[in-house]
Design an enzyme around this catalytic site. Structure first.
Site, PDB file in Angstrom:
ATOM      1  N   ASP A 231       9.050 -17.153 -21.874  1.00  0.00           N
ATOM      2  CA  ASP A 231       9.428 -17.108 -23.281  1.00  0.00           C
ATOM      3  C   ASP A 231      10.444 -15.986 -23.455  1.00  0.00           C
ATOM      4  OD1 ASP A 231       6.478 -18.065 -25.269  1.00  0.00           O
ATOM      5  OD2 ASP A 231       7.887 -19.200 -24.022  1.00  0.00           O
ATOM      6  N   GLU A 323       2.792 -26.302 -24.080  1.00  0.00           N
ATOM      7  CA  GLU A 323       1.695 -25.520 -23.479  1.00  0.00           C
ATOM      8  C   GLU A 323       0.449 -26.403 -23.286  1.00  0.00           C
ATOM      9  OE1 GLU A 323      -0.574 -22.020 -25.480  1.00  0.00           O
ATOM     10  OE2 GLU A 323       0.956 -21.117 -24.163  1.00  0.00           O
TER      11      GLU A 323
HETATM   12  O1  48C Z   1      14.727 -20.652 -28.118  1.00  0.00           O
HETATM   13  C1  48C Z   1      13.937 -21.036 -28.969  1.00  0.00           C
HETATM   14  N1  48C Z   1      14.349 -21.278 -30.238  1.00  0.00           N
HETATM   15  C2  48C Z   1      13.498 -21.693 -31.226  1.00  0.00           C
HETATM   16  O2  48C Z   1      13.946 -21.901 -32.385  1.00  0.00           O
HETATM   17  C3  48C Z   1      12.137 -21.862 -30.896  1.00  0.00           C
HETATM   18  C4  48C Z   1      11.707 -21.628 -29.601  1.00  0.00           C
HETATM   19  N2  48C Z   1      12.609 -21.219 -28.651  1.00  0.00           N
HETATM   20  C5  48C Z   1      12.222 -21.022 -27.277  1.00  0.00           C
HETATM   21  O3  48C Z   1      10.936 -21.592 -27.030  1.00  0.00           O
HETATM   22  C6  48C Z   1      12.093 -19.533 -26.971  1.00  0.00           C
HETATM   23  O4  48C Z   1      12.424 -19.296 -25.604  1.00  0.00           O
HETATM   24  C7  48C Z   1      10.599 -19.291 -27.169  1.00  0.00           C
HETATM   25  O5  48C Z   1      10.147 -18.162 -26.410  1.00  0.00           O
HETATM   26  C8  48C Z   1       9.999 -20.572 -26.655  1.00  0.00           C
HETATM   27  C9  48C Z   1       8.640 -20.965 -27.252  1.00  0.00           C
HETATM   28  N3  48C Z   1       7.760 -19.832 -27.455  1.00  0.00           N
HETATM   29  C10 48C Z   1       7.580 -19.392 -28.755  1.00  0.00           C
HETATM   30  O6  48C Z   1       8.112 -19.839 -29.681  1.00  0.00           O
HETATM   31  C11 48C Z   1       6.585 -18.282 -28.938  1.00  0.00           C
HETATM   32  N4  48C Z   1       6.620 -17.359 -27.813  1.00  0.00           N
HETATM   33  C12 48C Z   1       5.221 -18.917 -29.118  1.00  0.00           C
END
Ligand code: 48C
Length: 373
Positions: A231, A323
Site C-alpha cells: 500500500d 484483500e
Molecule cells: O492509489 C490509490 N488510489 C485510490 O484512490 C485508492 C487506493 N489506491 C491504492 O490502493 C493505494 O496504493 C492504496 O494504498 C491501495 C489500497 N489501500 C488503501 O486504500 C488503504 N491502505 C486501506
C-alpha cells in the site's frame, strides 16, 4: 592251495577289492554330481530372472515409439557451477533446546516460517541472496490523489528497503508527471507505468490484481526475481531485507493476528468467489504487503483477478475488495513464508510487547480528503 597260489590269490583278492572300492567311489561321485546338477539346474530353471530395461519401449504400437519417455540428459546442469568463496561462519550457535522466541508462533503447520525480529540471522541470509544476485520489484499504486504519499514512501524505502540490492520501484499511476524525483542509490530505479484511473476507489483497489498480473507477464518476469506489492499510504520505519523473500509470502494483518478464525473479516457471502466458511482459514492477511517470485505472484494475481471479474458479473463486490480474494487464495495456496505484523503496523493500535520492530507503518491520512479525488 600252496603258498604261491595263496599269495597270488591274496593279491588278486586285494586287487579285486580295490577295484571295487574305486568303482563305488566313481558311482557315488557321479550320483552326487548328477544330483547337484539336477537340483541346481532346477533352481536356475525355476528362479524367475527379471530384466528391467530402461530403454525397451513399453509401447504397444510401434507408431508410439516417439512417445517413449526417454530420460533427458541434464548433466549440463552440473557443469560450470559458480565456485563460491566460502566465508568464515562466525555467529552465535543456534540452540536446539532454547528457541529464540517462545512468545510467538515461529512456524506454521505446513512448515512456513513466520518472520519475527530475533528469529533469523540476516548475515547468513544476505550471504545466500547476494550469491544469487537477486533483483526485487516493489509495486506501488499511486492513483489520483494518492500520489501525495509517494515521496515519503520512496525516501524511506531508499533508507530501509532491500539496502544493497538491485530494486525497481514499479509505480502504477494515472499522473506520471506527479511522480516526485527522489535520489536513488546505485542499482535502484523508478519505473513509471501509466494506467487508467477509475471513479470508485474500490475499483482502483480491485484492479491492482489485474495490473500486477498483466505486467508480471509482459515486463516483470524479464526484469526482476521477486515482487513485493505494498500500500502507498505507508512508510518504511526499519530494515526490510531479504528475510522476507520466499516463493509466496503474505503478512499477518495488525488487527487480527491474535483473533480466532470466526472473527476474521473474510467474505462470508457464499455468492462471492471470495467466500470463506466460518470453520476454515489459518490467518487473516493484509493486502498492504504481499509478494513472492514473479511466477507465484503471477499465479496469485491471475486467480484473484478472475475471481473479482466473476463477482463483478454477478453484481457482487467482496467486503474488503482484493484483500478478501487474497485471503481466500492463501487458504488454498498456502504461503511459503509469513511476515509478522512488524511488516504492516499502525501505531493507532499501540505497541504490544511482541512487536520488537515496526518496519512498515501506516501514515495518518484523511480518507475523505484524498479518496475519489
Ligand atoms: O492509489 C490509490 N488510489 C485510490 O484512490 C485508492 C487506493 N489506491 C491504492 O490502493 C493505494 O496504493 C492504496 O494504498 C491501495 C489500497 N489501500 C488503501 O486504500 C488503504 N491502505 C486501506
Amino acid at each position: 592251495m600252496n603258498k604261491d597260489q595263496g599269495k597270488r590269490g591274496w593279491v588278486k583278492d586285494c586287487f579285486t577289492r580295490r577295484i571295487f572300492r574305486v568303482m563305488i567311489c566313481i558311482v557315488v561321485l557321479c550320483f552326487s554330481i548328477g544330483y547337484f546338477w539336477s537340483t541346481s539346474n532346477h533352481t536356475w530353471q525355476h528362479t524367475p530372472v527379471k530384466t528391467f530395461s530402461t530403454m525397451s519401449p513399453n509401447t504397444q504400437d510401434p507408431d508410439d515409439f516417439h512417445n517413449i519417455n526417454l530420460p533427458t540428459n541434464r548433466t549440463y546442469l552440473l557443469e560450470n557451477l559458480l565456485e563460491i568463496e566460502l566465508p568464515r561462519m562466525i555467529y552465535a550457535k543456534p540452540q536446539v533446546l532454547k528457541p529464540p522466541r517462545n512468545d510467538v508462533l515461529m512456524m506454521t503447520p505446513w512448515f512456513a516460517p513466520i518472520v519475527w525480529e530475533g528469529t533469523y540471522n540476516l548475515e547468513i541470509l544476505n550471504e545466500q541472496f547476494k550469491q544469487r544476485n537477486v533483483t526485487v520489484g516493489l509495486i506501488i499504486f499511486a492513483i489520483k490523489k494518492y500520489v501525495v504519499f509517494l515521496k515519503n514512501l520512496l525516501e524511506t524505502a531508499e533508507t530501509y528497503f532491500m539496502v544493497g540490492y538491485k530494486v525497481n520501484y514499479y509505480i502504477f499511476t494515472d499522473r506520471p508527471q506527479e511522480v516526485p524525483k527522489v535520489e536513488l542509490k546505485e542499482g535502484r530505479n523508478v519505473v513509471v507505468l501509466q494506467i487508467q484511473n477509475y471513479s470508485r476507489w474500490q475499483e482502483i483497489v480491485l484492479r491492482r490484481m489485474e495490473m500486477i498480473h498483466n505486467f508480471s507477464q509482459k515486463q516483470f518476469i524479464n526484469e526482476v526475481d521477486y515482487l513485493v506489492s505494498v500500500d502507498i499510504d505507508m512508510r518504511f520505519n526499519d530494515q526490510v531485507g531479504v528475510e522476507i523473500l520466499s516463493d509466496l509470502f503474505g503478512t499477518l494483518h495488525p488487527g487480527f493476528y491474535g483473533s480466532e478464525r470466526q472473527s476474521f473479516t473474510y467474505e462470508r457471502r457464499p455468492a462471492s468467489q471470495a467466500y470463506v466458511p466460518h470453520d476454515e482459514g489459518d490467518f487473516y492477511y493484509a493486502a498492504a504487503f504481499f509478494g513472492g517470485t514473479v511466477k507465484e505472484v503471477y499465479k496469485l494475481t491471475k486467480k484473484c483477478h478472475e475471481a473479482i471479474m466473476v463477482d463483478k458479473d454477478n453484481g457482487i463486490e467482496a467486503i474488503w475488495q482484493e484483500e478478501s480474494h487474497l485471503n481466500k487464495y492463501f487458504i488454498y495456496h498456502k504461503p511459503t513464508k509469513i511476515l509478522s505484523p512488524e511488516y504492516v503496523w499502525d501505531d493507532n493500535m499501540g505497541k504490544p510487547q511482541i512487536l520488537r520492530k515496526r518496519r512498515f507503518l501506516a501514515v495518518p491520512k484523511n480518507h475523505a480528503a484524498i479518496r475519489n479525488k
